[in-house]
Design a protein around this motif. Structure first.
Motif, PDB file in Angstrom:
ATOM      1  N   ASP A 146      29.417 -20.358  44.430  1.00 24.09           N
ATOM      2  CA  ASP A 146      30.740 -20.832  43.993  1.00 24.09           C
ATOM      3  C   ASP A 146      31.759 -20.751  45.123  1.00 24.09           C
ATOM      4  O   ASP A 146      32.622 -21.616  45.267  1.00 24.09           O
ATOM      5  CB  ASP A 146      31.228 -20.005  42.798  1.00 24.09           C
ATOM      6  CG  ASP A 146      30.451 -20.345  41.535  1.00 24.09           C
ATOM      7  OD1 ASP A 146      29.885 -21.454  41.472  1.00 24.09           O
ATOM      8  OD2 ASP A 146      30.392 -19.507  40.628  1.00 24.09           O
ATOM      9  N   ALA A 147      31.643 -19.701  45.932  1.00 20.14           N
ATOM     10  CA  ALA A 147      32.620 -19.485  47.008  1.00 20.14           C
ATOM     11  C   ALA A 147      32.605 -20.648  47.996  1.00 20.14           C
ATOM     12  O   ALA A 147      33.657 -21.164  48.373  1.00 20.14           O
ATOM     13  CB  ALA A 147      32.328 -18.161  47.721  1.00 20.14           C
ATOM     14  N   ILE A 148      31.419 -21.088  48.409  1.00 18.61           N
ATOM     15  CA  ILE A 148      31.363 -22.163  49.406  1.00 18.61           C
ATOM     16  C   ILE A 148      31.889 -23.461  48.805  1.00 18.61           C
ATOM     17  O   ILE A 148      32.543 -24.258  49.485  1.00 18.61           O
ATOM     18  CB  ILE A 148      29.925 -22.319  50.009  1.00 18.61           C
ATOM     19  CG1 ILE A 148      29.937 -23.271  51.211  1.00 18.61           C
ATOM     20  CG2 ILE A 148      28.914 -22.816  48.994  1.00 18.61           C
ATOM     21  CD1 ILE A 148      30.544 -22.692  52.449  1.00 18.61           C
ATOM     22  N   ARG A 149      31.657 -23.671  47.521  1.00 21.15           N
ATOM     23  CA  ARG A 149      32.139 -24.896  46.859  1.00 21.15           C
ATOM     24  C   ARG A 149      33.659 -24.980  46.873  1.00 21.15           C
ATOM     25  O   ARG A 149      34.230 -26.072  46.819  1.00 21.15           O
ATOM     26  CB  ARG A 149      31.629 -24.968  45.416  1.00 21.15           C
ATOM     27  CG  ARG A 149      30.145 -25.287  45.311  1.00 21.15           C
ATOM     28  CD  ARG A 149      29.685 -25.192  43.878  1.00 21.15           C
ATOM     29  NE  ARG A 149      30.522 -25.986  42.995  1.00 21.15           N
ATOM     30  CZ  ARG A 149      30.775 -25.699  41.727  1.00 21.15           C
ATOM     31  NH1 ARG A 149      30.254 -24.613  41.181  1.00 21.15           N
ATOM     32  NH2 ARG A 149      31.537 -26.469  40.999  1.00 21.15           N
ATOM     33  N   LYS A 150      34.306 -23.824  46.904  1.00 18.13           N
ATOM     34  CA  LYS A 150      35.775 -23.836  46.929  1.00 18.13           C
ATOM     35  C   LYS A 150      36.294 -24.238  48.295  1.00 18.13           C
ATOM     36  O   LYS A 150      37.442 -24.639  48.450  1.00 18.13           O
ATOM     37  CB  LYS A 150      36.308 -22.445  46.564  1.00 18.13           C
ATOM     38  CG  LYS A 150      36.177 -22.152  45.079  1.00 18.13           C
ATOM     39  CD  LYS A 150      36.775 -20.811  44.737  1.00 18.13           C
ATOM     40  CE  LYS A 150      36.356 -20.389  43.338  1.00 18.13           C
ATOM     41  NZ  LYS A 150      36.262 -18.930  43.222  1.00 18.13           N
ATOM     42  N   LYS A 151      35.445 -24.091  49.315  1.00 15.36           N
ATOM     43  CA  LYS A 151      35.916 -24.305  50.686  1.00 15.36           C
ATOM     44  C   LYS A 151      35.619 -25.699  51.225  1.00 15.36           C
ATOM     45  O   LYS A 151      36.420 -26.267  51.939  1.00 15.36           O
ATOM     46  CB  LYS A 151      35.295 -23.244  51.602  1.00 15.36           C
ATOM     47  CG  LYS A 151      35.845 -21.857  51.292  1.00 15.36           C
ATOM     48  CD  LYS A 151      35.043 -20.783  51.966  1.00 15.36           C
ATOM     49  CE  LYS A 151      35.540 -19.402  51.540  1.00 15.36           C
ATOM     50  NZ  LYS A 151      34.586 -18.357  51.901  1.00 15.36           N
ATOM     51  N   ILE A 152      34.437 -26.198  50.940  1.00 18.19           N
ATOM     52  CA  ILE A 152      34.077 -27.546  51.433  1.00 18.19           C
ATOM     53  C   ILE A 152      33.347 -28.315  50.329  1.00 18.19           C
ATOM     54  O   ILE A 152      32.801 -27.705  49.410  1.00 18.19           O
ATOM     55  CB  ILE A 152      33.164 -27.493  52.695  1.00 18.19           C
ATOM     56  CG1 ILE A 152      31.957 -26.576  52.451  1.00 18.19           C
ATOM     57  CG2 ILE A 152      33.924 -27.085  53.929  1.00 18.19           C
ATOM     58  CD1 ILE A 152      30.908 -26.668  53.552  1.00 18.19           C
ATOM     59  N   PRO A 153      33.333 -29.652  50.444  1.00 18.56           N
ATOM     60  CA  PRO A 153      32.553 -30.441  49.486  1.00 18.56           C
ATOM     61  C   PRO A 153      31.061 -30.086  49.607  1.00 18.56           C
ATOM     62  O   PRO A 153      30.541 -30.000  50.723  1.00 18.56           O
ATOM     63  CB  PRO A 153      32.801 -31.885  49.925  1.00 18.56           C
ATOM     64  CG  PRO A 153      34.053 -31.854  50.742  1.00 18.56           C
ATOM     65  CD  PRO A 153      34.059 -30.503  51.405  1.00 18.56           C
ATOM     66  N   VAL A 154      30.425 -29.858  48.488  1.00 17.05           N
ATOM     67  CA  VAL A 154      29.007 -29.483  48.482  1.00 17.05           C
ATOM     68  C   VAL A 154      28.248 -30.358  47.486  1.00 17.05           C
ATOM     69  O   VAL A 154      28.705 -30.548  46.357  1.00 17.05           O
ATOM     70  CB  VAL A 154      28.813 -28.000  48.071  1.00 17.05           C
ATOM     71  CG1 VAL A 154      27.323 -27.639  48.032  1.00 17.05           C
ATOM     72  CG2 VAL A 154      29.560 -27.066  49.015  1.00 17.05           C
ATOM     73  N   VAL A 155      27.111 -30.893  47.918  1.00 18.58           N
ATOM     74  CA  VAL A 155      26.190 -31.555  46.986  1.00 18.58           C
ATOM     75  C   VAL A 155      24.883 -30.770  46.999  1.00 18.58           C
ATOM     76  O   VAL A 155      24.320 -30.502  48.068  1.00 18.58           O
ATOM     77  CB  VAL A 155      25.928 -33.026  47.384  1.00 18.58           C
ATOM     78  CG1 VAL A 155      24.840 -33.637  46.506  1.00 18.58           C
ATOM     79  CG2 VAL A 155      27.210 -33.846  47.283  1.00 18.58           C
ATOM     80  N   PHE A 156      24.441 -30.380  45.813  1.00 16.68           N
ATOM     81  CA  PHE A 156      23.168 -29.679  45.692  1.00 16.68           C
ATOM     82  C   PHE A 156      22.056 -30.704  45.499  1.00 16.68           C
ATOM     83  O   PHE A 156      22.201 -31.627  44.699  1.00 16.68           O
ATOM     84  CB  PHE A 156      23.206 -28.725  44.497  1.00 16.68           C
ATOM     85  CG  PHE A 156      24.217 -27.630  44.662  1.00 16.68           C
ATOM     86  CD1 PHE A 156      23.876 -26.446  45.302  1.00 16.68           C
ATOM     87  CD2 PHE A 156      25.526 -27.790  44.206  1.00 16.68           C
ATOM     88  CE1 PHE A 156      24.823 -25.443  45.475  1.00 16.68           C
ATOM     89  CE2 PHE A 156      26.477 -26.795  44.378  1.00 16.68           C
ATOM     90  CZ  PHE A 156      26.123 -25.611  45.015  1.00 16.68           C
ATOM     91  N   VAL A 157      20.980 -30.538  46.226  1.00 20.40           N
ATOM     92  CA  VAL A 157      19.847 -31.455  46.066  1.00 20.40           C
ATOM     93  C   VAL A 157      18.635 -30.644  45.660  1.00 20.40           C
ATOM     94  O   VAL A 157      18.484 -29.494  46.082  1.00 20.40           O
ATOM     95  CB  VAL A 157      19.491 -32.187  47.373  1.00 20.40           C
ATOM     96  CG1 VAL A 157      18.524 -33.335  47.103  1.00 20.40           C
ATOM     97  CG2 VAL A 157      20.716 -32.714  48.039  1.00 20.40           C
ATOM     98  N   ASP A 158      17.780 -31.246  44.854  1.00 19.20           N
ATOM     99  CA  ASP A 158      16.486 -30.683  44.510  1.00 19.20           C
ATOM    100  C   ASP A 158      16.637 -29.516  43.528  1.00 19.20           C
ATOM    101  O   ASP A 158      16.060 -29.540  42.457  1.00 19.20           O
ATOM    102  CB  ASP A 158      15.750 -30.266  45.808  1.00 19.20           C
ATOM    103  CG  ASP A 158      14.405 -29.653  45.569  1.00 19.20           C
ATOM    104  OD1 ASP A 158      13.499 -30.397  45.138  1.00 19.20           O
ATOM    105  OD2 ASP A 158      14.238 -28.439  45.799  1.00 19.20           O
TER     106      ASP A 158
END
Lengths: 342, 342
Positions: A146-158
């Motif tokens: 969750d922390a990294i998602r607050k800082k930069i756009p994140v797409v989870f794959v797989d």
């Protein structure tokens, strides 16, 4: 006219600004900028003049200075468990092929499923100021995810972190597990081993649920002795199947949650002179080259690796560009590829 | 006290300088800098105080600003033909594992042997101001290869551009080709096919020379009909061997210049019910997983992929750090791995 004041010394090149190039060529700085960015109208003559001057004088669009001005580094990170696994490599390739024409380069970080490494990589990606992250996580700590998602756009794959609002692209693992098991059942199997990755992530959970539901639908009792957990490598699955045979536990089908686990199973069966598909049938998952070129060739569940990469990349670019993402969880269809092991 | 004036707004974080952190913690800016860079003496108490404050306030060592100051981006580029080929992926993995603890991240560019793409990648790497390049080139234009070397430190891996002063790490391809062919000859083969990559680079030239010299040493006449050129994929070699059989050209051994070419050859032999190794023997090259897990398992020439990557990375780091490179052409030994196809 961005860049008109850029003037940075780069190793091995002369330092020169757009202004100076414009002066030498007798055109405006705006024209130089348009030529360098291939953006807008200019004559071939102007273009050639500018480009020749640039080449001669060693000017470069200095991306460091540009990054500082735009707060964009035009780079994205990929955190991936294993680039030597063709399944992941194919997805990375699709992502790089998508992003390069958009002006983005791709930083690759290999975790080898090590959470400590993954943690360091997240810090590095942040420090390197990447514009976004494509993330095959192994991290069990959802707080950090969750922390990294607050800082930069994140797409989870797989792998799906199952977090509210997370943007995820994944294969339909449940249907894959169901189809694989159904194929074995329809070929006459009644005692079906499942070879699973020991790390419980959404891909394995989905495939396992598909396996259980297929057994259930066809009225085949579930036998916990036939569920084998291991790290994904051919030797591990070879040993697991050998142990099963040596313990005298009967089975007539194997659903391997990856093609490499299927390869190990085939080695164990060969060692014990068990005929495939006559005595034991095998289905893999992923449809990587080894499944096609192994002998016998392996029936498997195809994942659309290129589409997984392309869709993840498109979604990440949209997020970087500040567009809203309507559908946050894309699930791509899978299909059974019938070959010689069933 | 570098960094004391850095103050950059990063998306999703508060902007704060080292000076402000120092003020809040009641220490000097030098101390904050030492803690952040883990460099020099400070008490655990100070460290914890600084780090807690940093975390609380979202300060980051902003690498963009740092890059502008140091003229280093702490990133290196890798140009590679095919990341989905396990041979290249293993080398990339070793490079990333070497560079990450040194604070460098790795940008990966996949050419698919396309010179047009490679050309664009070189421009992008320059514009992105990478500190160095590890380069598996496909480019035939030696002028361009020389041009990039003038701009940034470059280490060539796998393929040798044969340019004066170029730093190169490669396997002993000549000995590999010799050992592979000798293994076939010693197993009784007299009509030995060679399956080559159609792109003539130093790896193929070396292996081919080894093949010719081994034939020569054992007094076996060279037959140009047995030299088959193709792109490296299993289907291409399958088709080439099928054509040879259908044309009635006799052969009893195959030296495949990569393991994937050997896999295709095995498929062709299987299709025509030719027994391996009884009727035809096969040797591959690379020692990637498919050679071990194929059935029959493939005799091959091992290349030390991890060492290739590690040595290339160490040499590039030395060049970036301005150290002199004494030995500019490192040739790593190869070895024959005997398996079931000979």
């Amino acid at each position: 006219m961005t860049g008109a004041t850029e003037k940075i010394k780069i190793k091995g090149t002369k330092s020169i600004s757009i202004k100076e190039i414009a002066k030498i060529c007798g055109v405006s700085t705006a024209t130089v900028s348009r030529v360098l960015n291939d953006n807008g109208r200019f004559s071939d003559e102007t273009k050639n003049k500018v480009l020749r001057t640039v080449e001669k004088l060693g000017y470069k669009t200095n991306n460091i200075a540009k990054s500082l001005r735009t707060k964009k580094t035009r780079s994205i990170g990929i955190i991936v468990p294993d680039i030597t696994n063709e399944y992941f490599a194919n997805i990375i390739l699709a992502i790089q092929n998508f992003f390069f024409p958009q002006g983005y380069s791709v930083l690759v970080y290999n975790t080898n499923e090590d959470q400590g490494k993954e943690d360091l990589y997240l810090k590095d990606l942040e420090a390197k100021c990447v514009d976004g992250l494509i993330y095959f996580f192994c991290m069990e700590d959802r707080g950090q995810i969750d922390a990294i998602r607050k800082k930069i756009p994140v797409v989870f794959v797989d792998r799906n972190p199952n977090r509210k609002g997370a943007v995820v692209v994944e294969s339909d693992n449940y249907t894959g597990g169901f189809l694989a098991t159904e194929e074995l059942i329809k070929s006459g199997c009644r005692n079906i081993v499942i070879l699973r990755h020991i790390l419980t992530n959404s891909t394995i959970v989905g495939r396992y649920k598909g396996y259980r539901d297929a057994l259930n639908k066809y009225g085949i009792p579930f036998n916990p002795d036939l569920v084998l957990d291991m790290y994904v490598n051919a030797n591990a699955s070879k040993e697991a199947i050998c142990r099963l045979i040596e313990c005298g536990i009967a089975f007539d089908g194997i659903f391997a949650c990856t093609d490499w686990l299927a390869v190990g199973a085939l080695m164990a069966l060969r060692k014990h002179n068990i005929k495939v598909p006559q005595q034991v049938k095998v289905v893999g998952f992923d449809n990587v080259s080894i499944s096609e070129y192994s002998s016998p060739s392996i029936t498997t569940i195809n994942q659309d690796k290129t589409r997984l990469g392309e869709i993840a990349a498109q979604m990440l670019l949209d997020m970087i560009d500040g567009k809203s993402i309507d559908e946050k969880n894309i699930i791509l269809p899978v299909e059974l590829i019938k070959r010689e092991t069933t």
